[in-house]
Design a protein around this motif. Structure first.
Motif, PDB file in Angstrom:
ATOM      1  N   THR A 144       0.828  -1.203   0.000  1.00 46.55           N
ATOM      2  CA  THR A 144       0.000   0.000   0.000  1.00 46.55           C
ATOM      3  C   THR A 144       0.863   1.254   0.000  1.00 46.55           C
ATOM      4  O   THR A 144       0.601   2.194  -0.762  1.00 46.55           O
ATOM      5  N   LEU A 145       1.893   1.256   0.830  1.00 52.11           N
ATOM      6  CA  LEU A 145       2.807   2.408   0.844  1.00 52.11           C
ATOM      7  C   LEU A 145       3.516   2.540  -0.500  1.00 52.11           C
ATOM      8  O   LEU A 145       3.676   3.655  -1.006  1.00 52.11           O
ATOM      9  N   TRP A 146       3.932   1.433  -1.082  1.00 51.36           N
ATOM     10  CA  TRP A 146       4.579   1.466  -2.399  1.00 51.36           C
ATOM     11  C   TRP A 146       3.636   2.070  -3.438  1.00 51.36           C
ATOM     12  O   TRP A 146       4.043   2.908  -4.244  1.00 51.36           O
ATOM     13  N   TYR A 147       2.381   1.645  -3.435  1.00 42.21           N
ATOM     14  CA  TYR A 147       1.390   2.123  -4.402  1.00 42.21           C
ATOM     15  C   TYR A 147       1.224   3.634  -4.315  1.00 42.21           C
ATOM     16  O   TYR A 147       1.308   4.338  -5.330  1.00 42.21           O
ATOM     17  N   TYR A 148       1.004   4.137  -3.103  1.00 46.41           N
ATOM     18  CA  TYR A 148       0.784   5.580  -2.963  1.00 46.41           C
ATOM     19  C   TYR A 148       2.054   6.381  -3.241  1.00 46.41           C
ATOM     20  O   TYR A 148       1.995   7.471  -3.805  1.00 46.41           O
ATOM     21  N   ARG A 149       3.229   5.863  -2.877  1.00 46.01           N
ATOM     22  CA  ARG A 149       4.490   6.555  -3.194  1.00 46.01           C
ATOM     23  C   ARG A 149       4.682   6.578  -4.710  1.00 46.01           C
ATOM     24  O   ARG A 149       5.080   7.599  -5.274  1.00 46.01           O
ATOM     25  N   SER A 150       4.379   5.480  -5.376  1.00 43.68           N
ATOM     26  CA  SER A 150       4.509   5.421  -6.840  1.00 43.68           C
ATOM     27  C   SER A 150       3.597   6.432  -7.513  1.00 43.68           C
ATOM     28  O   SER A 150       4.016   7.142  -8.443  1.00 43.68           O
ATOM     29  N   LEU A 151       2.346   6.507  -7.072  1.00 49.03           N
ATOM     30  CA  LEU A 151       1.429   7.511  -7.620  1.00 49.03           C
ATOM     31  C   LEU A 151       1.971   8.917  -7.396  1.00 49.03           C
ATOM     32  O   LEU A 151       1.935   9.760  -8.295  1.00 49.03           O
ATOM     33  N   SER A 152       2.482   9.149  -6.218  1.00 44.05           N
ATOM     34  CA  SER A 152       3.013  10.461  -5.882  1.00 44.05           C
ATOM     35  C   SER A 152       4.160  10.850  -6.813  1.00 44.05           C
ATOM     36  O   SER A 152       4.212  11.978  -7.310  1.00 44.05           O
ATOM     37  N   VAL A 153       5.066   9.929  -7.045  1.00 45.22           N
ATOM     38  CA  VAL A 153       6.212  10.199  -7.926  1.00 45.22           C
ATOM     39  C   VAL A 153       5.732  10.480  -9.349  1.00 45.22           C
ATOM     40  O   VAL A 153       6.158  11.458  -9.980  1.00 45.22           O
ATOM     41  N   ILE A 154       4.849   9.647  -9.846  1.00 42.98           N
ATOM     42  CA  ILE A 154       4.345   9.834 -11.215  1.00 42.98           C
ATOM     43  C   ILE A 154       3.622  11.167 -11.352  1.00 42.98           C
ATOM     44  O   ILE A 154       3.848  11.922 -12.301  1.00 42.98           O
ATOM     45  N   PHE A 155       2.733  11.468 -10.409  1.00 45.96           N
ATOM     46  CA  PHE A 155       1.994  12.736 -10.473  1.00 45.96           C
ATOM     47  C   PHE A 155       2.937  13.928 -10.386  1.00 45.96           C
ATOM     48  O   PHE A 155       2.777  14.912 -11.109  1.00 45.96           O
ATOM     49  N   SER A 156       3.923  13.854  -9.505  1.00 48.93           N
ATOM     50  CA  SER A 156       4.872  14.956  -9.358  1.00 48.93           C
ATOM     51  C   SER A 156       5.660  15.195 -10.636  1.00 48.93           C
ATOM     52  O   SER A 156       5.935  16.335 -11.003  1.00 48.93           O
TER      53      SER A 156
ATOM     54  N   GLU B  92      -0.513  20.625 -10.047  1.00 47.32           N
ATOM     55  CA  GLU B  92       0.759  20.456  -9.334  1.00 47.32           C
ATOM     56  C   GLU B  92       0.560  20.575  -7.826  1.00 47.32           C
ATOM     57  O   GLU B  92       1.225  19.898  -7.044  1.00 47.32           O
ATOM     58  N   VAL B  93      -0.368  21.417  -7.405  1.00 45.44           N
ATOM     59  CA  VAL B  93      -0.658  21.576  -5.972  1.00 45.44           C
ATOM     60  C   VAL B  93      -1.171  20.255  -5.402  1.00 45.44           C
ATOM     61  O   VAL B  93      -0.760  19.840  -4.317  1.00 45.44           O
ATOM     62  N   ALA B  94      -2.048  19.592  -6.118  1.00 48.64           N
ATOM     63  CA  ALA B  94      -2.569  18.304  -5.664  1.00 48.64           C
ATOM     64  C   ALA B  94      -1.453  17.265  -5.588  1.00 48.64           C
ATOM     65  O   ALA B  94      -1.427  16.443  -4.668  1.00 48.64           O
ATOM     66  N   ALA B  95      -0.539  17.287  -6.536  1.00 47.35           N
ATOM     67  CA  ALA B  95       0.594  16.356  -6.522  1.00 47.35           C
ATOM     68  C   ALA B  95       1.470  16.587  -5.298  1.00 47.35           C
ATOM     69  O   ALA B  95       1.912  15.632  -4.656  1.00 47.35           O
ATOM     70  N   ARG B  96       1.705  17.850  -4.961  1.00 47.15           N
ATOM     71  CA  ARG B  96       2.504  18.166  -3.758  1.00 47.15           C
ATOM     72  C   ARG B  96       1.771  17.727  -2.495  1.00 47.15           C
ATOM     73  O   ARG B  96       2.389  17.217  -1.555  1.00 47.15           O
ATOM     74  N   GLU B  97       0.466  17.911  -2.463  1.00 49.88           N
ATOM     75  CA  GLU B  97      -0.312  17.495  -1.298  1.00 49.88           C
ATOM     76  C   GLU B  97      -0.264  15.978  -1.134  1.00 49.88           C
ATOM     77  O   GLU B  97      -0.117  15.477  -0.020  1.00 49.88           O
ATOM     78  N   LEU B  98      -0.379  15.252  -2.238  1.00 45.96           N
ATOM     79  CA  LEU B  98      -0.280  13.796  -2.162  1.00 45.96           C
ATOM     80  C   LEU B  98       1.099  13.388  -1.659  1.00 45.96           C
ATOM     81  O   LEU B  98       1.210  12.510  -0.793  1.00 45.96           O
ATOM     82  N   ALA B  99       2.146  14.008  -2.166  1.00 43.18           N
ATOM     83  CA  ALA B  99       3.507  13.682  -1.724  1.00 43.18           C
ATOM     84  C   ALA B  99       3.659  13.899  -0.223  1.00 43.18           C
ATOM     85  O   ALA B  99       4.238  13.063   0.482  1.00 43.18           O
ATOM     86  N   SER B 100       3.124  14.986   0.276  1.00 44.74           N
ATOM     87  CA  SER B 100       3.191  15.285   1.708  1.00 44.74           C
ATOM     88  C   SER B 100       2.409  14.255   2.519  1.00 44.74           C
ATOM     89  O   SER B 100       2.870  13.781   3.563  1.00 44.74           O
ATOM     90  N   THR B 101       1.243  13.902   2.041  1.00 38.27           N
ATOM     91  CA  THR B 101       0.409  12.921   2.733  1.00 38.27           C
ATOM     92  C   THR B 101       1.092  11.559   2.770  1.00 38.27           C
ATOM     93  O   THR B 101       1.111  10.888   3.811  1.00 38.27           O
ATOM     94  N   VAL B 102       1.687  11.152   1.666  1.00 37.77           N
ATOM     95  CA  VAL B 102       2.381   9.861   1.608  1.00 37.77           C
ATOM     96  C   VAL B 102       3.589   9.868   2.544  1.00 37.77           C
ATOM     97  O   VAL B 102       3.843   8.881   3.248  1.00 37.77           O
ATOM     98  N   THR B 103       4.307  10.972   2.589  1.00 42.74           N
ATOM     99  CA  THR B 103       5.438  11.079   3.518  1.00 42.74           C
ATOM    100  C   THR B 103       4.968  10.908   4.953  1.00 42.74           C
ATOM    101  O   THR B 103       5.594  10.192   5.749  1.00 42.74           O
ATOM    102  N   ASP B 104       3.846  11.521   5.296  1.00 43.54           N
ATOM    103  CA  ASP B 104       3.291  11.377   6.643  1.00 43.54           C
ATOM    104  C   ASP B 104       2.830   9.942   6.905  1.00 43.54           C
ATOM    105  O   ASP B 104       3.014   9.420   8.013  1.00 43.54           O
ATOM    106  N   MET B 105       2.231   9.297   5.895  1.00 41.22           N
ATOM    107  CA  MET B 105       1.830   7.895   6.038  1.00 41.22           C
ATOM    108  C   MET B 105       3.043   7.027   6.330  1.00 41.22           C
ATOM    109  O   MET B 105       3.010   6.184   7.249  1.00 41.22           O
TER     110      MET B 105
END
Length: 68
Positions: A28-40, A49-62
């Motif tokens: 699950t962590l791999w999946y969300y990190r992968s999405l974050s990287v691709i979106f970024s 781009e703002v949504a991509a940064r928010e996802l990256a921050s959320t995944v880092t917190d996860m």
């Protein structure tokens, strides 16, 4: 939204939140990190781009909570 909901549940219920997912914690962590990287990478210079940064921050917190 899904990543934020997982983060909230992780903070509230701990790592048992990953029992809900077939991929468990690591997948699950791999999946969300992968999405974050691709979106970024693909959304640079766009309004999304703002949504991509928010996802990256959320995944880092996860990751921080899950791996603590």
């Amino acid at each position: 939204h899904n990543a934020r909901a997982i983060l909230t549940d992780l903070a509230t219920h701990g790592n048992s939140v990953f029992d809900r997912f077939k991929a468990k914690q690591e997948g699950t962590l791999w999946y969300y990190r992968s999405l974050s990287v691709i979106f970024s990478e693909r959304l640079k210079g766009t309004g999304a781009e703002v949504a991509a940064r928010e996802l990256a921050s959320t995944v880092t917190d996860m990751e921080r909570l899950a791996l603590a």
